[in-house]
Design a protein around this motif. Structure first.
Motif, short mmCIF file in Angstrom:
data_model
loop_
_atom_site.label_atom_id
_atom_site.label_comp_id
_atom_site.label_asym_id
_atom_site.label_seq_id
_atom_site.Cartn_x
_atom_site.Cartn_y
_atom_site.Cartn_z
N PRO A 71 0.84 -1.21 0.00
CA PRO A 71 0.00 0.00 0.00
C PRO A 71 0.87 1.25 0.00
O PRO A 71 1.76 1.39 0.85
N LEU A 83 -0.94 9.63 2.83
CA LEU A 83 -0.65 11.02 2.49
C LEU A 83 0.76 11.45 2.88
O LEU A 83 1.25 12.50 2.44
N GLU A 101 7.23 7.10 -0.67
CA GLU A 101 7.84 5.82 -1.09
C GLU A 101 8.89 6.03 -2.19
O GLU A 101 9.65 5.12 -2.49
P1 UTP Z 1 1.01 5.35 7.46
O1 UTP Z 1 0.00 5.83 8.42
O2 UTP Z 1 2.41 5.13 7.91
O3 UTP Z 1 1.12 6.28 6.17
O4 UTP Z 1 0.43 4.05 6.77
P2 UTP Z 1 0.75 7.75 5.91
O5 UTP Z 1 -0.68 7.99 6.27
O6 UTP Z 1 1.15 8.02 4.51
O7 UTP Z 1 1.78 8.48 6.89
P3 UTP Z 1 1.73 9.83 7.72
O8 UTP Z 1 1.48 9.37 9.13
O9 UTP Z 1 0.65 10.71 7.15
O10 UTP Z 1 3.09 10.41 7.55
C1 UTP Z 1 1.19 2.86 6.55
C2 UTP Z 1 1.20 2.49 5.08
O11 UTP Z 1 -0.11 2.29 4.60
C3 UTP Z 1 -0.37 3.09 3.46
C4 UTP Z 1 0.66 4.22 3.50
O12 UTP Z 1 1.00 4.65 2.19
C5 UTP Z 1 1.84 3.55 4.20
O13 UTP Z 1 2.69 2.89 3.28
N1 UTP Z 1 -1.79 3.56 3.52
C6 UTP Z 1 -2.29 4.06 4.67
C7 UTP Z 1 -2.57 3.45 2.39
O14 UTP Z 1 -2.12 2.97 1.32
N2 UTP Z 1 -3.87 3.85 2.46
C8 UTP Z 1 -4.41 4.36 3.59
O15 UTP Z 1 -5.63 4.69 3.59
C9 UTP Z 1 -3.60 4.47 4.73
#
Ligand code: UTP
Length: 291
Positions: free
Chosen positions: A10, A14, A28
Motif C-alpha cells: 500500500p 498522504l 515511497e
Molecule cells: P502510514 O500511516 O504510515 O502512512 O500508513 P501515511 O498515512 O502516509 O503516513 P503519515 O502518518 O501521514 O506520515 C502505513 C502504510 O499504509 C499506506 C501508506 O501509504 C503507508 O505505506 N496507507 C495508509 C494506504 O495505502 N492507504 C491508507 O488509507 C492508509
C-alpha cells in the motif's frame, strides 16, 4: 502448501510526517542512497519468490508507475554513451516482476488499502509489505518476507512478523496478545491497535510484514471503521486469528521506519555505510564530523 506469489504494497497514504516534500513526491519515492525506498521492498518480495507486486496507489503518485516503465530517451542516451552499468541498473527494473497498480480512491485506512487488492489477489495467499518500512538482511539471510513465507508454509497458517519494543513505544504500533508456540514463534490471540502502555497485551509489535490467506478479505469486509475512522488491518487480523488462525514470528534482520524523519536518516546513513562506493568516505566523514 502455503504458496505466495503475490505481494500487496500500500502506497496511498498522504505521508504527512514528511511534509512539505510529500506534497508532490510520494514518500515511497524518497531515496535511500540511490534507490527509492519502495524499491527495497520490491526487491525483498522478489527475493522471496513473489512474481506479482500489487501497488495500492492514491492520487499524485504517478511517478511510482513511471519509475517501473520503460524510459526510451534515457536508455538510448546511456547506450550511446556506452554507460552499461547505469543502463543495467534501470533496465532490470521493468523485468524483475509484474507491477500491477490499483487505485484506492479515498484513504480510508490500511485495512481498506489492502482490501482494494482483492480483485487481483482473488483466492490466493499473499504477502503485505508496508511501503515505508525497510527491512535489511545480509546476503546470507533470507529476506523477512521469505522468512514469513517459509514459516507460513511449514505451519500452513497466515503469519505476521513481530518485534519486541519498549513499553513506551507500544502506542505507536499494532500489538499482539499471544501464546508462545516455540522459540520466536507465537499463536496470535488478539491484535490491539496503538494501545496505551498500561493496556498493552504484550510488547510484541507489528512492523509491517504479513503473509495472509485470502480469508483476510472476508474479515476486512465485515469490520466497522475504528474510533479514528479507519478500516484497521489490526481488527481484521484479530478475526483471522480467532476464526482461521494466525501466527507471529520474530525475524532476523534490521528494520528502519523510513516513513519517519529520524528512521529515514538512520536508513540513509546505514545503507551508505554498506554501499561499496560510499562506505569509506561516509565513515571518514562521520568520524571527523564536528558540530
Ligand atoms: P502510514 O500511516 O504510515 O502512512 O500508513 P501515511 O498515512 O502516509 O503516513 P503519515 O502518518 O501521514 O506520515 C502505513 C502504510 O499504509 C499506506 C501508506 O501509504 C503507508 O505505506 N496507507 C495508509 C494506504 O495505502 N492507504 C491508507 O488509507 C492508509
Amino acid at each position: 502448501m502455503f504458496k505466495v506469489k503475490k505481494a500487496v504494497i500500500p502506497v496511498a497514504g498522504l505521508g504527512t510526517r514528511f511534509l512539505p516534500v510529500t506534497k508532490t513526491i510520494p514518500k515511497e519515492m524518497l531515496p535511500i542512497v540511490d534507490k527509492p525506498n519502495l524499491l527495497y521492498n520490491i526487491e525483498e518480495a522478489v527475493k522471496a519468490g513473489v512474481e506479482d507486486i500489487i501497488l495500492i496507489q492514491g492520487r499524485g503518485k504517478n511517478s511510482i508507475e513511471d519509475f517501473f516503465d520503460v524510459s526510451y530517451e534515457l536508455e538510448a542516451r546511456l547506450v550511446k554513451d556506452n554507460k552499461t552499468d547505469l543502463l543495467n541498473k534501470i533496465i532490470h527494473l521493468k523485468d524483475m516482476c509484474n507491477i500491477i497498480t490499483v487505485r484506492q480512491k479515498v484513504a480510508l485506512g490500511l485495512g481498506h488499502a489492502v482490501h482494494c487488492a482483492k480483485p487481483v489477489v482473488g483466492d490466493e495467499n499473499f504477502a503485505v509489505l508496508l511501503g515505508d518500512e525497510i527491512m535489511y538482511t545480509d546476503d546470507n539471510t533470507p529476506t523477512v518476507t521469505k522468512q514469513l513465507i517459509d514459516s507460513a508454509g511449514a505451519n500452513n497458517v497466515s503469519t505476521v512478523a513481530v518485534m519486541h519494543v519498549s513499553m513506551e513505544d507500544v502506542q505507536k504500533y499494532g500489538i499482539i496478545k499471544m501464546e508462545e508456540l516455540g522459540p520466536n514463534r507465537f499463536k496470535v490471540l488478539d491484535v490491539v491497535e496503538k494501545p496505551n502502555p498500561d493496556q498493552a497485551p504484550s510488547q510484541y509489535a507489528l512492523p509491517g510484514r504479513y503473509v495472509f490467506s485470502a480469508k483476510i478479505f472476508d474479515h476486512l469486509e465485515n469490520i466497522k471503521p475504528s474510533k479514528r475512522g479507519e478500516i484497521e488491518l489490526t481488527d481484521a487480523q484479530t478475526l483471522l486469528a480467532q476464526k482461521e488462525g494466525l501466527e507471529a514470528i520474530t525475524f532476523a534482520g534490521l528494520r528502519y521506519d523510513a516513513g519517519d524523519k529520524f528512521g529515514y536518516i538512520q536508513a540513509n546513513i546505514e545503507f551508505a555505510l554498506r554501499h561499496p562506493e560510499l562506505q569509506d568516505k561516509v565513515k571518514k566523514y562521520l568520524s571527523e564530523l564536528k558540530l
